[in-house]
Scaffold this motif. Structure first.
Motif, PDB file in Angstrom:
ATOM      1  N   PHE A  95      39.138  45.192  47.442  1.00  0.00           N
ATOM      2  CA  PHE A  95      38.945  45.976  45.622  1.00  0.00           C
ATOM      3  C   PHE A  95      38.829  47.482  45.867  1.00  0.00           C
ATOM      4  O   PHE A  95      39.245  48.026  45.293  1.00  0.00           O
ATOM      5  N   VAL A  96      37.697  47.946  46.871  1.00  0.00           N
ATOM      6  CA  VAL A  96      37.125  49.001  46.997  1.00  0.00           C
ATOM      7  C   VAL A  96      38.764  49.820  47.768  1.00  0.00           C
ATOM      8  O   VAL A  96      39.093  51.008  46.742  1.00  0.00           O
ATOM      9  N   LEU A  97      39.273  49.229  48.516  1.00  0.00           N
ATOM     10  CA  LEU A  97      40.794  49.467  48.414  1.00  0.00           C
ATOM     11  C   LEU A  97      41.228  49.717  47.806  1.00  0.00           C
ATOM     12  O   LEU A  97      42.695  51.100  47.661  1.00  0.00           O
ATOM     13  N   GLY A 206      33.636  37.592  40.243  1.00  0.00           N
ATOM     14  CA  GLY A 206      33.349  38.822  41.395  1.00  0.00           C
ATOM     15  C   GLY A 206      34.238  39.583  41.611  1.00  0.00           C
ATOM     16  O   GLY A 206      35.384  39.555  41.143  1.00  0.00           O
ATOM     17  N   PRO A 207      34.000  40.409  42.804  1.00  0.00           N
ATOM     18  CA  PRO A 207      34.858  41.437  43.029  1.00  0.00           C
ATOM     19  C   PRO A 207      36.129  41.043  43.636  1.00  0.00           C
ATOM     20  O   PRO A 207      37.431  42.270  42.954  1.00  0.00           O
ATOM     21  N   ILE A 211      41.063  42.890  41.825  1.00  0.00           N
ATOM     22  CA  ILE A 211      41.662  43.638  42.447  1.00  0.00           C
ATOM     23  C   ILE A 211      43.195  43.704  41.297  1.00  0.00           C
ATOM     24  O   ILE A 211      43.582  45.546  41.724  1.00  0.00           O
ATOM     25  N   ASP A 212      43.178  42.736  40.881  1.00  0.00           N
ATOM     26  CA  ASP A 212      44.908  42.175  40.002  1.00  0.00           C
ATOM     27  C   ASP A 212      44.427  43.365  38.533  1.00  0.00           C
ATOM     28  O   ASP A 212      44.980  42.856  37.974  1.00  0.00           O
ATOM     29  N   ALA A 213      43.348  43.562  38.270  1.00  0.00           N
ATOM     30  CA  ALA A 213      42.922  43.641  36.959  1.00  0.00           C
ATOM     31  C   ALA A 213      43.715  44.851  36.449  1.00  0.00           C
ATOM     32  O   ALA A 213      44.375  45.688  36.784  1.00  0.00           O
TER      33      ALA A 213
END
Length: 236
Positions: A95-97, A206-207, A211-213
């Motif tokens: 997610f951070v990446l 969760g995180p 990622i694809d939000a």
């Protein structure tokens, strides 16, 4: 039309790392050293606010006046012993990446102590330059739900505006107080309805679900009216 924000601020405990219940247990053990036994559910309801606010909320102002600093030191000692048990929430690193790859500035804005935040950063094992800055409780005068930590993080990356990703109503309130929307993950232990009513603009499990939000939309959202005033935890 609201201009797009360029920064995503990330809470750490309960948002990137699965630490909420470890913190609750560490606080419980600290209180027990003084023959105090606030119920764990009430401690949990206060995880996410600063320790300076948690002690009086959980045990009363008298305990804060007499033992506040001691309890915070003992909480830190108890939590430090649990560090080998701490792990990232599923999808946290990806997610951070993903945020960085989208061209968004990324900063950590944690109410936790620096050594504990550093431990999570080690677990994330991110390439250099992904995190624009890291702020912890040592970097701000006031703890959540005040927005001081968030503002320090935003200033640290020279951001024009931010979205916060957190896990509690205190995160929603702190973000709203600086005019930022808050996306909330359920890993802090709060229910969907409660988080939505607090003013979260999006609630996910969760995180990995972020990622694809639709971040093009999220950076343009506004905190709803009243989001800056979180409902307090149930009284002790």
């Amino acid at each position: 039309m609201t201009s797009a924000r360029d920064t995503v601020l990330l809470d750490v405990d309960g948002t990137l790392a699965d630490t909420t219940y470890h913190h609750a247990l560490a606080w419980s053990r600290a209180f027990a050293k003084h023959d105090l036994a606030p119920p764990l559910w009430h401690i949990h309801r206060c995880i996410g606010m600063g320790g300076d606010k948690l002690v009086p909320m959980v045990a009363g102002q008298g305990v804060e006046d007499d033992l506040g600093d001691t309890l915070r030191e003992q909480w830190a000692q108890e939590y430090e012993q649990m560090l080998p048990e701490i792990h990232l929430l599923q999808g946290a690193r990806d997610f951070v990446l993903a945020l960085h790859e989208r061209g968004l500035k990324v900063a950590l804005a944690s109410s936790g102590k620096k050594p504990f935040t550093d431990h999570v950063i080690e677990l994330l094992d991110l390439p250099e330059g992904v995190l624009g800055t890291v702020t912890t409780s040592e970097d701000a005068q006031e703890s959540k739900p005040q927005p001081s930590i968030l503002q320090v993080a935003l200033d640290g990356v020279s951001g024009t505006g931010a979205v916060l990703v957190g896990d509690t109503p205190y995160d929603v309130a702190s973000a709203a107080r600086m005019g930022a929307p808050c996306v909330v993950v359920r890993s802090g232990g709060y229910g969907v309805q409660e988080l939505e009513q607090s003013g979260a603009v999006l609630v996910v499990n969760g995180p990995e679900d972020l990622i694809d939000a639709d971040w093009d939309d999220l950076v343009r959202r506004e905190p709803p009216e009243g989001a800056e005033d979180p409902d307090p935890p149930l009284p002790h």
